[in-house]
Scaffold this active site. Structure first.
Site, PDB file in Angstrom:
ATOM      1  N   GLN A 224       0.894  -1.172   0.000  1.00 55.76           N
ATOM      2  CA  GLN A 224       0.000   0.000   0.000  1.00 55.76           C
ATOM      3  C   GLN A 224       0.927   1.216   0.000  1.00 55.76           C
ATOM      4  OE1 GLN A 224      -3.205   0.885  -0.234  1.00 55.76           O
ATOM      5  NE2 GLN A 224      -2.696   3.031   0.203  1.00 55.76           N
ATOM      6  N   CYS A 225       0.966   1.931  -1.124  1.00 52.84           N
ATOM      7  CA  CYS A 225       1.926   3.039  -1.239  1.00 52.84           C
ATOM      8  C   CYS A 225       1.343   4.405  -0.905  1.00 52.84           C
ATOM      9  CB  CYS A 225       2.543   3.058  -2.634  1.00 52.84           C
ATOM     10  SG  CYS A 225       3.726   1.724  -2.847  1.00 52.84           S
ATOM     11  N   PRO A 355      -5.725  -2.340   4.753  1.00 52.98           N
ATOM     12  CA  PRO A 355      -6.128  -1.245   5.659  1.00 52.98           C
ATOM     13  C   PRO A 355      -7.240  -0.328   5.159  1.00 52.98           C
ATOM     14  CG  PRO A 355      -3.938  -0.826   4.726  1.00 52.98           C
ATOM     15  CD  PRO A 355      -4.334  -2.200   4.291  1.00 52.98           C
ATOM     16  N   TYR A 356      -7.595  -0.415   3.893  1.00 53.51           N
ATOM     17  CA  TYR A 356      -8.612   0.499   3.356  1.00 53.51           C
ATOM     18  C   TYR A 356      -9.740  -0.280   2.678  1.00 53.51           C
ATOM     19  CZ  TYR A 356      -5.090   4.063   4.146  1.00 53.51           C
ATOM     20  OH  TYR A 356      -4.181   4.892   4.738  1.00 53.51           O
ATOM     21  N   GLY A 358     -10.768   0.365  -0.383  1.00 47.74           N
ATOM     22  CA  GLY A 358     -10.257   0.088  -1.719  1.00 47.74           C
ATOM     23  C   GLY A 358      -9.096   1.009  -2.018  1.00 47.74           C
ATOM     24  N   GLU A 360      -7.120   2.513  -5.513  1.00 53.99           N
ATOM     25  CA  GLU A 360      -7.327   2.642  -6.951  1.00 53.99           C
ATOM     26  C   GLU A 360      -6.081   2.336  -7.782  1.00 53.99           C
ATOM     27  OE1 GLU A 360      -7.496   5.036  -4.606  1.00 53.99           O
ATOM     28  OE2 GLU A 360      -6.553   6.901  -5.237  1.00 53.99           O
ATOM     29  N   HIS A 384     -16.476   3.815  -6.485  1.00 56.73           N
ATOM     30  CA  HIS A 384     -15.518   4.845  -6.061  1.00 56.73           C
ATOM     31  C   HIS A 384     -14.162   4.622  -6.741  1.00 56.73           C
ATOM     32  CE1 HIS A 384     -13.754   7.674  -3.051  1.00 56.73           C
ATOM     33  NE2 HIS A 384     -12.679   6.928  -3.262  1.00 56.73           N
ATOM     34  N   GLU A 385     -13.672   3.398  -6.654  1.00 54.51           N
ATOM     35  CA  GLU A 385     -12.340   3.115  -7.227  1.00 54.51           C
ATOM     36  C   GLU A 385     -12.359   3.268  -8.751  1.00 54.51           C
ATOM     37  OE1 GLU A 385     -10.280   3.184  -4.948  1.00 54.51           O
ATOM     38  OE2 GLU A 385     -11.664   2.722  -3.322  1.00 54.51           O
ATOM     39  N   HIS A 388     -11.887   6.804  -9.707  1.00 54.88           N
ATOM     40  CA  HIS A 388     -10.495   7.275  -9.650  1.00 54.88           C
ATOM     41  C   HIS A 388      -9.776   7.119 -10.995  1.00 54.88           C
ATOM     42  CE1 HIS A 388      -9.693   8.637  -5.622  1.00 54.88           C
ATOM     43  NE2 HIS A 388     -10.111   7.522  -5.050  1.00 54.88           N
ATOM     44  N   GLU A 407      -9.954  12.989  -4.073  1.00 63.25           N
ATOM     45  CA  GLU A 407     -11.023  12.304  -3.336  1.00 63.25           C
ATOM     46  C   GLU A 407     -12.372  13.015  -3.374  1.00 63.25           C
ATOM     47  OE1 GLU A 407     -10.778   9.386  -2.665  1.00 63.25           O
ATOM     48  OE2 GLU A 407      -8.640   8.986  -2.498  1.00 63.25           O
ATOM     49  N   ASP A 464      -0.601  10.262   6.603  1.00 62.03           N
ATOM     50  CA  ASP A 464      -1.534   9.301   7.226  1.00 62.03           C
ATOM     51  C   ASP A 464      -2.236   9.915   8.435  1.00 62.03           C
ATOM     52  OD1 ASP A 464      -0.968   7.336   5.407  1.00 62.03           O
ATOM     53  OD2 ASP A 464       0.398   6.221   6.712  1.00 62.03           O
ATOM     54  N   TYR A 472     -12.714  14.115   1.190  1.00 55.56           N
ATOM     55  CA  TYR A 472     -13.764  13.403   0.464  1.00 55.56           C
ATOM     56  C   TYR A 472     -15.043  14.245   0.431  1.00 55.56           C
ATOM     57  CZ  TYR A 472     -10.899   9.162   0.902  1.00 55.56           C
ATOM     58  OH  TYR A 472      -9.885   8.252   0.816  1.00 55.56           O
ATOM     59  N   ARG A 652      -9.257  -3.246   8.303  1.00 59.94           N
ATOM     60  CA  ARG A 652      -9.657  -2.030   7.576  1.00 59.94           C
ATOM     61  C   ARG A 652      -9.819  -0.907   8.596  1.00 59.94           C
ATOM     62  NH1 ARG A 652     -15.208  -1.493   3.996  1.00 59.94           N
ATOM     63  NH2 ARG A 652     -14.908   0.665   3.293  1.00 59.94           N
ATOM     64  N   MET A 653      -9.020   0.139   8.438  1.00 66.13           N
ATOM     65  CA  MET A 653      -8.951   1.156   9.489  1.00 66.13           C
ATOM     66  C   MET A 653     -10.269   1.871   9.728  1.00 66.13           C
ATOM     67  SD  MET A 653      -5.185   2.783   9.370  1.00 66.13           S
ATOM     68  CE  MET A 653      -4.999   3.137   7.638  1.00 66.13           C
ATOM     69  N   LYS A 654     -11.085   1.977   8.674  1.00 64.79           N
ATOM     70  CA  LYS A 654     -12.391   2.610   8.831  1.00 64.79           C
ATOM     71  C   LYS A 654     -13.192   1.958   9.959  1.00 64.79           C
ATOM     72  CE  LYS A 654     -16.727   3.288   6.363  1.00 64.79           C
ATOM     73  NZ  LYS A 654     -17.435   3.187   5.087  1.00 64.79           N
TER      74      LYS A 654
END
Ligand SMILES: CC/C=C\C/C=C\C[C@@H](O)/C=C/C=C/C=C\[C@@H](O)CCCC(=O)O
Ligand SMILES: [Zn+2]
Length: 701
Positions: A224-225, A355-356, A358, A360, A384-385, A388, A407, A464, A472, A652-654
């Site tokens: 995950q960059c 962690p997310y 999605g 893109e 959503h993705e 993007h 976003e 982060d 968003y 998933r952090m959400k």
């Protein structure tokens, strides 16, 4: 306190010059705690503009603009709290790279994945082009890379250093400064080859043991960059302001499959001596944050004319079923914003620690398995993705300080796609729901916090830490506001023109605004947009006007439930899951804004609501998460174990972060939450673990 008092009827330019003179005249080692600007005009707007102008001139870093603007005598006073720092010497707040002098046009990666060592070993070959006269070095971003050799086009060693001249920090990693051995003229090219390996604790990469996968037989890896983790994977200009083409060769243990954010060169990998070699090409220039790698026991199913879904074999049928709407999203996107540029659009469903929702990554969107509700109800994340592909991947935010250009446009587009499918009333429901969530994030930061601005300052900040729904939904709110001013049809035409104008390029808020104003030039409808307030104002934006019968039904039921109605399964018949999400948000808002008596009353109703609506049994992760959060907000300890289980199993952090936060806030549950976190920590992605460590540190402080 050192103060500059300017009392004048003059405008922003006057204040800026006065502030600049004042700042230049001070000893730059002594911080200036504040500058007070007073004026008879709208001092609030003036202060925000002045702060922005001071920053743009690189004179100082503004820590915050106080809101409130009290009346002093007949004047309204705006206070600027200023920390005087040396001007930021790099062209991006989140990168040490000198991309204003030289840019990476393309690169070639050649890596072997070592699961035994938890690293990638190999090289990167960068093709550079000078954009200024006399460039003799290239500065790249890096973090914890072991660099063994740096050579030029002829194979001769090049001098380099890491982290010199103070270019090393926790937030940004270490600058890798490579001497090119000659001075380049603008337009000249150079090649630099760097042999290196990644660190076992690279934040960008999660290595999973076979035990941590669904199949339990093979290891797994994914990256995950976004935002600035590509520098853990490769030395690069880790800024969204530079786009490069890439090719890659990945050698992995057989029988694993490697995938990347690119098009595979061959249908099958080359296989020899227990290893498989995959090669890829991304011919569309992309920023570093869109580089992505995954490797594991992966299989694919076709889900559309240009799409496959990938996952471990155990989940592939469920994945193929869940994402059949992908082509529908793509074709609506094409109608709205023009040609799809990337050839293929594949999906990879990752392990639960992703962690997310999605990411893109071009040609290969990464998604969380928490979208697998079994009824396609959470596929909006795929919309959503897909969006993007135009906003973000094609028209890209120039820096993370204008992340909303990725976003905000994408959130707006996601809602438009879902509205095209389910009707405008549904789109309005989504807007309403997203605004409730935005209000939660703004309240979490505090309404005067820098991170509640659409365009926050991120110098020296880990992006982060700034991540929230602000870019968003504050971004989407601005677009909805503009759409209301010019009308839907004209706004749709403008969006197409925006994509055409910025395709393949990067933009910031000023580019966006200039193009928008040019597009609607002379139109009285757009002359009074308060851009300063939208871009640099803190807190909640103007609320979009929402008329949604679907949302009204939610309001009605939540009022009844709050008023004592017990609920019945039939209440939710024909409802969209998004309505039920909003219902749970509404109930949670009521609990949070109430006192202990309200909490106890609502706690007493939870079992009844669950019996009526099946909340304790739901497999829908969005609903389960909101239900457990509501229960914890009511002080219902009986559901704490279920909340802990979800926080431990889902990375998933959400979901994970708010669940732990709710547990930490519940009386007496902090130690249990901490112990649960420590147990689950080895299974979390390094980004999730990093953020949770911070969350616990805050709670324990
Ligand atoms: C103003 C904020 C400034 C910079 C932030 C830039 C990047 C933030 C970094 O933390 C990475 C974010 C990646 C997000 C990927 C996908 C999201 O859209 C997912 C949203 C949450 C979810 O659904 O799980
Ligand atoms: Zn997004």
């Amino acid at each position: 306190m050192t103060e500059l008092k300017v009392t004048s009827k003059k405008g922003t330019g006057f204040y800026t010059r006065a502030a600049a003179t004042f700042l230049r005249g001070t000893d730059d080692k002594a911080p200036v705690p504040s500058i007070t600007l007073s004026g008879t005009g709208p001092a609030a707007a003036t202060a925000a503009e002045t702060a922005n102008a001071i920053q743009k001139q690189g004179l100082a870093s503004i820590t915050r603009v106080e809101t409130g603007y009290p009346e002093v005598g007949s004047q309204s006073v705006a206070r600027l709290a200023v920390t005087l720092t040396a001007p930021w010497p790099y062209p991006d707040a989140s990168s040490y790279s000198n991309f204003d002098e030289i840019v990476v046009e393309s690169y070639a990666l050649d890596h072997e994945i070592s699961f035994a060592k938890g690293i990638l070993e190999g090289s990167i070959e960068l093709t550079l082009r000078a954009v200024r006269e006399g460039v003799s070095h290239v500065v790249l971003d890096s973090r914890s890379l072991s660099i063994t050799k740096v050579t030029g086009a002829d194979g001769a060693a090049l001098d380099f250093d890491v982290g010199s001249k103070g270019r090393r920090s926790e937030a940004l990693g270490e600058a890798l400064d490579v001497q090119l051995g000659k001075a380049l003229d603008a337009g000249d090219s150079a090649v630099v080859r760097i042999a290196y390996s990644t660190a076992p604790d690279a934040v960008a990469i999660q290595f999973l043991s076979p035990q941590q996968t669904q199949g339990k037989q093979h290891p797994y890896l994914f990256t995950q960059c976004q935002a600035i983790h590509a520098r853990c994977l490769m030395p690069c200009q880790d800024t969204p302001g530079v786009k490069s083409r890439y090719t890659a060769k990945l050698t992995v243990p057989a029988p694993l499959t490697a995938l990347m954010s690119a098009v595979p060169d061959d249908a099958e990998p080359k296989e020899a001596e227990g290893k498989r070699c995959f090669s890829f090409t991304q011919k569309v220039p992309i920023p570093s944050y869109l580089l992505a790698i995954a490797c594991g026991n992966l299989v694919a199913r076709r889900i559309g004319p240009r799409s496959h879904v990938w996952s471990e074999p155990e989940a592939i049928e469920a994945c193929a079923f869940e994402f059949t709407d992908t082509e529908k999203f793509l074709s609506i996107g094409e109608k709205l914003w023009g040609e799809y540029f990337w050839g293929i659009y594949d999906l990879l469903v990752l392990p639960p620690s992703f962690p997310y929702g999605g990411m893109e990554n071009p040609c290969l969107t990464f998604v969380t398995p928490t979208l697998l509700a079994g009824d396609k109800s959470l596929a909006a994340t795929v919309a959503h993705e897909v969006t993007h592909s135009w906003f973000g991947n094609l028209c890209t935010n120039r820096s993370w300080e204008c992340f909303w250009l990725n976003e905000g446009f994408t959130k707006f587009g996601e809602h438009r796609i879902m509205g095209t499918i389910n009707g405008p009333d549904y789109e309005q429901l989504l807007v309403r729901q997203a605004m409730v969530e935005l209000a939660g994030d703004v309240a979490h930061f505090g309404p005067g916090h820098e991170f509640t601005k659409l365009c926050p300052q991120l110098k020296g900040v880990d992006p982060d830490d700034a991540f929230s729904r602000v870019p968003y939904m504050k971004g989407a709110s601005l677009l909805l506001h503009l759409e209301k001013l010019v009308g839907k049809d004209r706004f749709e035409a403008y969006l197409k023109a925006h994509v055409e104008r910025f395709a393949g390029e990067c933009l910031d808020q000023d580019d966006f605004k200039s193009f928008f104003m040019k597009h609607f030039s002379g139109d009285p409808a757009v002359q009074n947009v308060d851009w300063q307030r939208w871009f640099y104002g803190c807190g909640m934006p103007e609320m979009p006007v929402v008329h949604s019968v679907l949302a009204e039904k939610v309001d009605l039921l939540s009022s009844s439930l709050i008023g004592g109605y017990e609920g019945a399964a039939a209440d939710l018949e024909g409802w969209f899951p998004a309505q039920t999400e909003l219902l749970l948000e509404r109930l949670a808002d009521h609990v949070k804004s109430g006192d202990a008596q309200v909490r106890s009353e609502m706690r007493g109703r939870l079992d009844g609501w669950s019996a009526a609506y099946g909340f304790d049994r739901t497999k829908n992760a969005e609903l389960r998460f909101r239900w457990l959060k509501l229960a914890l907000a009511c002080g219902d300890d009986s559901r704490a174990e279920a909340a802990i289980q979800m926080a431990q199993e889902v990375g998933r952090m959400k979901f994970t972060r708010p669940l732990y936060r709710a547990l930490m806030a519940a009386p007496g549950l902090l130690p249990r939450a901490k112990e649960a976190f420590e147990r689950a920590k080895p299974s979390y992605h390094p980004i999730t673990a990093k953020m949770l460590v911070q969350d616990f540190a805050k709670a324990e402080a």
